[in-house]
Design an enzyme around this catalytic site. Structure first.
Site, PDB file in Angstrom:
ATOM      1  N   TYR A 277       4.048 -56.870 -47.060  1.00 45.10           N
ATOM      2  CA  TYR A 277       2.822 -57.069 -48.373  1.00 45.10           C
ATOM      3  C   TYR A 277       1.882 -58.053 -48.425  1.00 45.10           C
ATOM      4  O   TYR A 277       1.199 -58.049 -48.917  1.00 45.10           O
ATOM      5  CB  TYR A 277       4.311 -57.839 -49.578  1.00 45.10           C
TER       6      TYR A 277
ATOM      7  N   LYS B  86      -1.994 -57.362 -49.503  1.00 39.85           N
ATOM      8  CA  LYS B  86      -2.540 -59.107 -50.287  1.00 39.85           C
ATOM      9  C   LYS B  86      -4.095 -59.406 -49.895  1.00 39.85           C
ATOM     10  O   LYS B  86      -4.753 -59.876 -50.342  1.00 39.85           O
ATOM     11  CB  LYS B  86      -1.707 -59.827 -50.976  1.00 39.85           C
TER      12      LYS B  86
END
Length: 369
Positions: free
Chosen positions: A103, A107
């Site tokens: 994740y 990002k």
């Protein structure tokens, strides 16, 4: 101003769009995963500002992190470039962009892509690495532990606290919206290359769980949380937004006798308690005094008289009260007092006392006025 919001149906998107409309912005282009693809081309031709909120939090396949958080960002930027649109872009990233996990990597990739785009196209970008967000319309078991705790506790479901000492940094959705509106006017809060929301709160996981449980218990003990604490105030609003639709109301314990009833409504440790007193026609209640305790009476239905007498004097003071003229009567210490219903219907009085009732020290002494 024409504003494009990607991720328009998400937690932040729904709140942002509602607030933009409240602020008078009328042309808002809402784009979400179920929006027809051709709309993105149309929106990127017309928009004057982009809130890029779309992203992937919890995919079934970790590979979808990169696809959702980098891939769609690339698609959005290519459409803007193709349409020669140099609109400022606000991106919601995450503090996890600093971490080495799927994740966080996705990002960070989205951030880097946006920085490169800004340099190559002379475009203003605002990148926010947001901490744990909470507030109304967030999703339990998805957006934030606050949403999960609120949802489960409101429904008497189990919550899991693995390490109560873990410290969380929380940010309330209204504070996020306030900052985003500043960015919309090119006045963001910045620290180097990144933007930030100035107002955040720290709390340990165990304390968070206990605080939200206290909101549930407040229906039984009637104790309102300490609203002087800004985090508690925001958490309580969030908790109420998760109440089941068939559970907005709760009953109060009415102390009923042949004179009427007396019912406590709410209590606070710092500022006393509020009650409602109902007196039947011709009934007199009270005839007592206090050393230190003080009260305020407000008759909201019916009519009556409130009488006072200093405990060491004979002079009686009278205040006639009714629903026709709402006025608060202060009940000072050292005066015995009573209230009589002079009407032909029930008289309803809202009463405030400066302290919670303590049966071990009631500070209440019988004496006829």
């Amino acid at each position: 101003m024409k504003i494009l919001v990607t991720g328009s149906k998400g937690f932040v998107g729904k709140n942002l769009i509602a607030e933009l409309k409240n602020s008078g912005y009328e042309e808002i282009y809402e784009y979400d995963k179920d929006t027809p693809k051709e709309k993105l081309n149309d929106f990127t031709k017309k928009c004057d500002f982009v809130f890029h909120l779309a992203g992937v939090n919890r995919p079934e396949d970790p590979k979808d992190f990169m696809k959702g958080n980098y891939g769609f960002t690339l698609e959005l930027l290519e459409k803007l470039k193709e349409n020669q649109n140099k609109s400022p872009i606000l991106l919601t990233s995450s503090i996890q962009a600093e971490l080495d996990n799927p994740y966080g990597k996705s990002k960070k990739a989205g951030e880097d892509l946006l920085f490169q785009y800004a340099k190559g196209n002379n475009t203003e970008v605002f990148i926010y690495r947001l901490p744990n967000l909470f507030g109304k319309w967030s999703k339990p078991n998805y957006n934030t532990v606050v949403a999960t705790f609120c949802y489960n506790i409101a429904r008497d479901l189990e919550i899991k606290v693995n390490d109560p000492q873990v410290e969380l940094t929380l940010c309330y959705i209204d504070d996020v919206l306030k900052e985003f509106k500043k960015a919309l006017k090119n006045k963001p809060s910045k620290n180097g290359d990144y933007c930030f929301v100035p107002t955040t709160h720290k709390i340990k996981l165990g304390e968070l769980a206990d605080t939200i449980k206290s909101f549930k218990n407040s229906r039984n003990n009637l104790k309102i949380p300490n609203m002087e604490n800004p985090l508690v105030k925001k958490l309580y609003s969030t908790y109420l937004s998760f109440l089941p639709e068939n559970d907005f109301s709760y009953e109060l314990k009415m102390n009923v006798d042949n004179r009427g009833s007396f019912t406590e409504i709410l209590k606070t440790e710092e500022r006393g308690q509020v009650s409602v007193n109902i007196s039947k026609p011709g009934i007199t209640k009270g005839n007592h005094w206090h050393h230190t305790k003080n009260e305020k009476f407000l008759v909201v239905s019916g009519k009556g008289v409130i009488r006072f007498r200093k405990i060491d004097e004979e002079k009686v003071i009278e205040y006639f009260v009714s629903e026709d003229k709402l006025e608060v009567i202060d009940i000072p210490p050292g005066y015995t007092h009573n209230i009589e219903n002079l009407g032909d219907k029930d008289m309803v009085t809202i009463m405030w006392a400066n302290e919670l009732f303590d049966p071990e020290n009631p500070d209440t002494y019988y004496l006829e006025v």
